[in-house]
Design an enzyme around this catalytic site. Structure first.
Site, PDB file in Angstrom:
ATOM      1  CG  PHE A   1      -1.736   1.239   1.385  1.00  0.00           C
ATOM      2  CD1 PHE A   1      -2.823   1.495   0.572  1.00  0.00           C
ATOM      3  CD2 PHE A   1      -1.405   2.171   2.363  1.00  0.00           C
ATOM      4  CE1 PHE A   1      -3.572   2.657   0.726  1.00  0.00           C
ATOM      5  CE2 PHE A   1      -2.148   3.329   2.527  1.00  0.00           C
ATOM      6  CZ  PHE A   1      -3.236   3.568   1.705  1.00  0.00           C
TER       7      PHE A   1
ATOM      8  CG  ASP B   1       6.993  -1.844  14.365  1.00  0.00           C
ATOM      9  OD1 ASP B   1       7.277  -1.047  13.451  1.00  0.00           O
ATOM     10  OD2 ASP B   1       6.122  -1.622  15.218  1.00  0.00           O
TER      11      ASP B   1
END
Length: 306
Positions: free
Chosen positions: A188, A256
């Site tokens: 995205f 992360d």
């Protein structure tokens, strides 16, 4: 040692049972049972590195005078994360999630934050921490677009930091990151960077990846959810890496974990492709957990991963 730079926030989870609807308004009532805290944002990146038993330095803005900032420092101390925090007095960022026990369903998230640019004095204070940073060979920039990451800061870091810079970017700031070692958007974000939708198939992603490498003069890793990741190097290598299919409970924080493990592997002298494979394995493990989670060495290398 790996250095992590970016916005840190405190994740608070309030868990409770939902057994009835509020008679005052058509919303559920949560009967609170327990709560827990975790460090999010760039703090979650550092925490993932610490759980791999690898030395890590976290540089960020946290107000150590408020309740949330003190909790972040406490968690860093408990998890053996070395940290340097600066502050201009604004409150520490908090993300408070209310979760229905039994359903594992998030009911509401309340955000406490002041999103604005930091002053030049704060940025210069951060830069000064890098002038004598000789024992770190990898820097992760974990950009959450809350005001800490500026063009001046990144330009100075490119001059001061002698190791490899890895960036988990926000598309709004992408032009700051030309000529770094590696940039890791998800599909995205890559679409937003290029200003066009990228279909999640190998042909479309390859076209986009090659364009990104040429435009930003950096290696690129595009994460593609259930289709794994695609790697594009400045010397022309392309590789699509599939992940192991797992039951997905929570994708928050998977990016992360990915970049933390990628940096860990690079700091351990893996070549880039093998480093990405290890990072992809780590993120496929962490999505099977709830909340802001980490991966251990046993999970990554032991019999728990098949």
């Amino acid at each position: 040692m790996i250095t992590v730079l970016g916005e840190v926030m405190l994740d608070k989870y309030t868990y409770g049972k939902v057994e009835r609807i509020n008679p005052e308004a058509p919303v559920p009532i949560i009967n609170v049972i327990t709560k827990k805290y975790a460090i999010g944002g760039a703090g979650n990146v550092a925490n993932n590195i610490a759980f791999l038993k690898h030395p890590v330095l976290l540089i960020s803005s946290v107000n150590l005078s408020d309740e949330f900032g003190k909790k972040i420092a406490e968690i860093c101390d408990e998890n053996k994360i070395t940290y340097t925090f600066v502050s201009d007095g604004r409150p520490t960022i908090l993300k408070h999630r209310f979760v229905a026990v039994g359903y594992n369903q998030q009911l509401l998230r309340a955000d406490y934050e002041e999103k604005k640019a930091f002053s030049d004095n704060i940025i210069n204070e951060i830069i000064s921490n890098f002038k004598n940073l000789n024992d770190s060979s990898v820097l992760i920039i974990s950009d959450y677009n809350k005001g800490l990451i500026t063009q001046n800061l990144i330009s100075e870091l490119k001059r001061e930091f002698k190791g490899k810079i890895l960036v988990d970017p926000k598309p709004e700031n992408i032009n700051m990151y030309t000529d770094v070692y590696l940039i890791k958007p998800n599909l995205f974000e890559a679409s937003k960077i290029l200003g066009k939708e990228i279909i999640n198939d190998d042909v479309s992603v390859e076209s986009a990846g090659l364009e990104l490498v040429k435009r930003f003069n950096s290696n690129f890793v595009i994460t593609r959810s259930e289709k794994g990741v695609s790697v594009f190097t400045k010397d022309g290598k392309i590789e699509h890496i599939c992940g192991k299919v797992r039951d997905v409970h929570d994708v928050s924080g998977a990016g992360d974990t990915f970049i933390a493990t990628l940096a860990y592997a690079i700091d351990k002298n893996y070549d880039l492709i093998d480093a990405v494979k290890l990072a992809n394995r780590a993120s496929s493990i962490v999505v099977s957990k709830s909340g802001t989670a980490t991966v251990t060495l046993d999970e990554l290398f032991g019999d728990t991963y098949e």
